[in-house]
Structures are given as C-alpha cells and as structure tokens.
Design an enzyme around this catalytic site. Structure first.
Site, short mmCIF file in Angstrom:
data_model
loop_
_atom_site.label_atom_id
_atom_site.label_comp_id
_atom_site.label_asym_id
_atom_site.label_seq_id
_atom_site.Cartn_x
_atom_site.Cartn_y
_atom_site.Cartn_z
N ASP A 186 2.00 -6.81 14.08
CA ASP A 186 2.86 -5.96 13.25
C ASP A 186 4.01 -5.33 14.04
O ASP A 186 5.06 -5.01 13.47
CB ASP A 186 2.03 -4.84 12.61
CG ASP A 186 1.20 -5.32 11.43
OD1 ASP A 186 1.63 -6.26 10.74
OD2 ASP A 186 0.13 -4.75 11.18
N HIS B 169 0.82 -1.22 0.00
CA HIS B 169 0.00 0.00 0.00
C HIS B 169 0.85 1.27 0.00
O HIS B 169 0.70 2.17 0.83
CB HIS B 169 -1.11 0.00 1.06
CG HIS B 169 -0.72 -0.21 2.50
ND1 HIS B 169 0.23 0.55 3.13
CD2 HIS B 169 -1.18 -1.07 3.43
CE1 HIS B 169 0.33 0.16 4.39
NE2 HIS B 169 -0.51 -0.84 4.59
N HIS C 159 -1.42 -1.41 14.99
CA HIS C 159 -1.71 -0.08 14.47
C HIS C 159 -3.14 0.07 13.97
O HIS C 159 -3.46 1.09 13.33
CB HIS C 159 -0.71 0.24 13.34
CG HIS C 159 -0.90 -0.62 12.11
ND1 HIS C 159 -1.21 -0.05 10.89
CD2 HIS C 159 -0.92 -1.95 11.89
CE1 HIS C 159 -1.34 -0.98 9.98
NE2 HIS C 159 -1.17 -2.14 10.55
N HIS D 235 -5.26 -9.52 14.16
CA HIS D 235 -5.35 -8.28 13.39
C HIS D 235 -6.12 -8.59 12.10
O HIS D 235 -5.82 -9.58 11.43
CB HIS D 235 -3.91 -7.84 13.09
CG HIS D 235 -3.74 -6.58 12.31
ND1 HIS D 235 -4.64 -5.55 12.30
CD2 HIS D 235 -2.71 -6.17 11.52
CE1 HIS D 235 -4.18 -4.56 11.54
NE2 HIS D 235 -3.02 -4.93 11.05
N TYR E 155 10.08 0.02 8.72
CA TYR E 155 8.72 -0.49 8.96
C TYR E 155 7.99 0.38 9.99
O TYR E 155 6.86 0.81 9.78
CB TYR E 155 8.80 -1.94 9.45
CG TYR E 155 7.45 -2.57 9.57
CD1 TYR E 155 6.90 -3.29 8.50
CD2 TYR E 155 6.68 -2.43 10.72
CE1 TYR E 155 5.64 -3.84 8.59
CE2 TYR E 155 5.42 -2.98 10.82
CZ TYR E 155 4.91 -3.68 9.75
OH TYR E 155 3.64 -4.22 9.84
N GLU F 154 -6.26 -6.84 9.28
CA GLU F 154 -5.76 -6.34 7.99
C GLU F 154 -5.51 -7.53 7.06
O GLU F 154 -5.03 -8.58 7.49
CB GLU F 154 -4.49 -5.51 8.19
CG GLU F 154 -4.15 -4.73 6.93
CD GLU F 154 -3.17 -3.56 7.14
OE1 GLU F 154 -2.56 -3.46 8.21
OE2 GLU F 154 -3.02 -2.78 6.18
N HIS G 116 5.67 -9.98 10.51
CA HIS G 116 6.51 -9.80 9.32
C HIS G 116 7.98 -9.94 9.74
O HIS G 116 8.39 -9.40 10.77
CB HIS G 116 6.33 -8.40 8.71
CG HIS G 116 4.94 -8.09 8.27
ND1 HIS G 116 4.39 -8.58 7.10
CD2 HIS G 116 3.99 -7.31 8.82
CE1 HIS G 116 3.15 -8.11 6.97
NE2 HIS G 116 2.88 -7.34 8.00
N ASP H 45 -3.40 -8.60 4.99
CA ASP H 45 -2.15 -9.35 4.83
C ASP H 45 -2.04 -10.47 5.86
O ASP H 45 -1.21 -11.37 5.72
CB ASP H 45 -0.91 -8.43 4.87
CG ASP H 45 -0.86 -7.52 6.08
OD1 ASP H 45 -1.94 -7.14 6.59
OD2 ASP H 45 0.25 -7.16 6.51
FE1 FEO Z 1 -1.29 -4.14 9.72
FE2 FEO Z 1 0.84 -6.47 8.54
O1 FEO Z 1 -0.79 -5.64 8.73
#
Ligand code: FEO
Length: 395
Positions: A163, A23, A144, A77, A191, A79, A222, A81
């Site tokens: 994250d 993104h 986040h 989370h 990051y 999101e 990640h 991903d």
């Molecule tokens: Fe906030 Fe890695 O997604």
C-alpha cells in the site's frame, strides 16, 4: 491491456473504474488492485486482487504463463483488496505455494479456510531465488497492518511496496510519467492521509530501511508505478510521515442557520490578510476524505460548529471522529461557533482536540445566536493570529 515493467515482470492487476467507496474513503477516480508476475526459471505472482476480480487476474497471468507454472503467490498484505482472490487463484494454480510472513499466515487463516494451502513462511530480510532472479522480503509492520510486507526484486531493483506509495486511481496508464505528476502526487497524498497517516513513526522507520536499497521502480498495490518521480514521492513521504506543517490555516465548519458560517468566513478572511495559505471548508460540501489531507500539512486549524441538541453538529462530530483516528501530529487549533442556550459543543470540540493532542491556541470563540459586527471583528482578529502562528510555524 498489458504492461511489462521490465522484461519478464508483468502487471496482472485489475482496474476498478467504478469503485467510489473504499471503507469510507471516497474514491472519485476509482482504484486499481495491482498484482505482478515475475517470470524466471520459477514464476512468482506478487499479490492478488479484490475477491470478485480473480478471473481477470488469472486471464492476464495466463497470457504470459500457463497457470500451472506459477510456483509462488507472494502475499504482502492480508487486507481483502489484495488477498480476496487468493482462494480462486490458488485453486487455478495447483503448484503455487503461498509466500508470506508468519503474521500474514495467521491473518489469512482468519479470513479464509487455508487448511489445504501450502505455505512458505519468510522472515524479514530473507531471500527466495527464482533462478536468475531473487525476491527479498522486508517486514513493514503497521504500514499499515501488522503483517504488511514489501517484496524487492533484487536484480531489477523493483520494490513492490504494497500500500505504501499507492494512489486510488483507475487509469489505463501504468507509470508515473504517463500522467500529470501533480495529479498522481495529489492522489498519493490523499491516500497517505486517509490510510497511512496514523503510522507515521513506522513509515519513517520503513523509509529508512527501504530507501537504502537501490531502487529503479516502486510498484505499489494501488495506482501507477513510480519510475521517473521516485525522488518526489520519497521526499513527499518524508514530509507526510511527520505531518510537516506548511504556512497554512484550515478553517472547517458545520453551520445550522448561517451564524457559524459567518464566523468561519471572517476567520478565513482574517487569516488570508496574513499572507498564508488558507482553506475554508464547509463540511456540508466537503467529504472527510478531502478534509484530512488539508489538515495533514496545515500549521493550525479552526473548527466551527453550531450547537445542536447539546452537542456538535453531526457532520462536525463525524469529521472529528475520523480525524482523531487518523492522528495528525503537531497541529494547533481553536474552536468556534454559535449556540442558542448552551455552548456545549465547544466542550466536545476541545475534548476531541485534547485527545488528538492538538495544542489549544486560545479559548473557544462563541456567540449566542448571531454574530454582530463586533464578534465578526473578533473572528477576523482571530484569523490574523492563526496566520501569524502558521507563518512562524509552517514551512
Ligand atoms: Fe491495506 Fe490496499 O489494502
């Protein structure tokens, strides 16, 4: 490839070697979407992966347990991903219950058709026994997203931190001591600056709570798992959370015919003579992803733009818009640049600085068309004053 964090705790994520845009965040080293399988009398999968990569996660998990033995899928989370493969995973794991907080359930319901999913909603601090092992859940709101949560494996002292503490890097290595630590810390900094920086206050609160736990490993969503350099990443987060300034000046600019470049170079030269760290960044060559971490730990910045069509150069407008959203704190700055018949772009830069609560160190330094020697001397002198400010303000 297979990795076991400790006996019975397996990495089951996906290595995304090819991704280069996250993104808007340029991911030159690719990324990973980490998921973890915790085996005990009952089995829990902690998080899933991005939507196209569910089959790889399921194949990794199936090498450890039969998929119908997975009792829980923890969603830290929503999101995509991390939750994108959730429908595929739940279809393949018929006995799995989704474990998440109430906000996450609501978010998942907005992303997917969850009507057939079974949920166990957990509150902050709640525990879930897997037999001899215990999962404990901690809300980490706005680190986040609103529903963000971390999961702690009590007996093994592993924090699945979502994250937080992550890095966008694809690597065959799973642990922080298997790669050069400076590389991982640099990726973690990039990051943090690009993803987490707007929420420094919440990060401080989260750090306070989570670091009170005994921690042997920090397993983010990640990048690599921290086991040998936990102190360094926690200490770095403490500094990044407050955008702690170094004795550093960042000069970034967007030029049209070279006049603003000349000014930028003279400002940088003046700052370098002041014995502080200096970055000179031409926005034609530097991606916003790499600009932001430089701003995060600088003491002061100088933003230079030519005037184009009564406004900023497009690259400067884009960079400042991105930067404004990420809300670095405690910075001071100055605008500079060349113009032809109106210096309107300076108003735009200064208005953005005001929005960002960047302290205006002095009025904008502008020149009509091209800087002569006298103007370049003014630029060098400005650089010297920025260095003085950085030296007295930065660590
Ligand atoms: Fe906030 Fe890695 O997604």
């Amino acid at each position: 490839m297979h990795a076991e964090l400790v006996a019975g705790v397996h990495w089951t994520g996906f290595l995304d070697w090819a991704v280069r845009d996250f993104h808007g965040y340029r991911t030159e080293r690719g990324s990973t979407y980490n998921a973890y399988l915790v085996c005990d009398t009952q089995t829990a999968l902690i998080d899933t992966v991005k939507a196209p990569y569910g089959p790889e996660l399921l194949a990794r998990a199936a090498r450890v347990v039969s998929l119908d033995q997975i009792n829980y899928v923890v969603c830290n989370h929503a999101e995509p991903d991390h939750s994108g493969a959730m429908p595929e995973v739940l279809a393949a794991c018929p006995n799995a219950v989704v474990v998440c907080n109430a906000k996450c359930r609501e978010a998942l319901g907005r992303h997917f058709d969850t009507t057939a999913w079974r949920f166990r909603i957990v509150k902050d601090g709640e525990t879930l026994s897997l037999g001899t092992r215990t999962l404990q859940f901690f809300d980490t709101p706005m680190v986040h997203w609103p529903e963000s949560m971390a999961t702690y494996l009590v007996e093994a002292q592993i924090l699945f931190s979502m994250d937080a503490f992550g890095q966008h890097v694809a690597t065959a290595r799973r642990f922080d001591d298997e790669l050069p630590v400076d590389l991982i810390l640099a990726e973690a900094k990039t990051y943090y600056a690009n993803i987490v920086m707007p929420y420094g206050r919440q990060v401080q609160a989260t750090l306070k709570r989570l670091t009170a736990l005994p921690i042997r490993m920090v397993a983010p969503s990640h990048g690599v798992i921290w086991r040998s350099h936990i102190g360094r990443i926690l200490s770095a987060y403490n500094e990044w959370a407050v955008c702690k300034p170094a004795a550093k000046v960042v000069v970034f600019f967007s030029t049209m015919w070279g006049s603003t470049r000349q000014m930028a170079e003279s400002i940088a030269n003046g700052a370098m003579a002041g014995s502080v760290d200096v970055r000179l960044l031409d926005l034609a060559a530097v991606h916003d992803t790499d600009l932001v971490p430089e701003i995060m730990d600088c003491a002061c910045l100088a933003a230079g733009t030519a005037t184009l069509n009564m406004g900023m150069m497009p690259r400067m407008a884009a960079a400042l818009t991105y930067l404004r959203g990420l809300r670095p704190t405690g910075k001071a700055g100055v605008a500079f640049g060349s113009f032809g018949w109106a210096s309107k772009s300076m108003d735009d830069v200064q208005a953005t600085f005001a929005d960002m609560q960047v302290k205006a160190l002095e009025p904008a330094l502008t020149v009509k068309y091209r800087p002569d020697r006298a103007v370049l001397d003014q630029c060098r002198a400005l650089g010297g004053r920025l260095a003085d400010y950085a030296r007295t303000t930065g660590a």
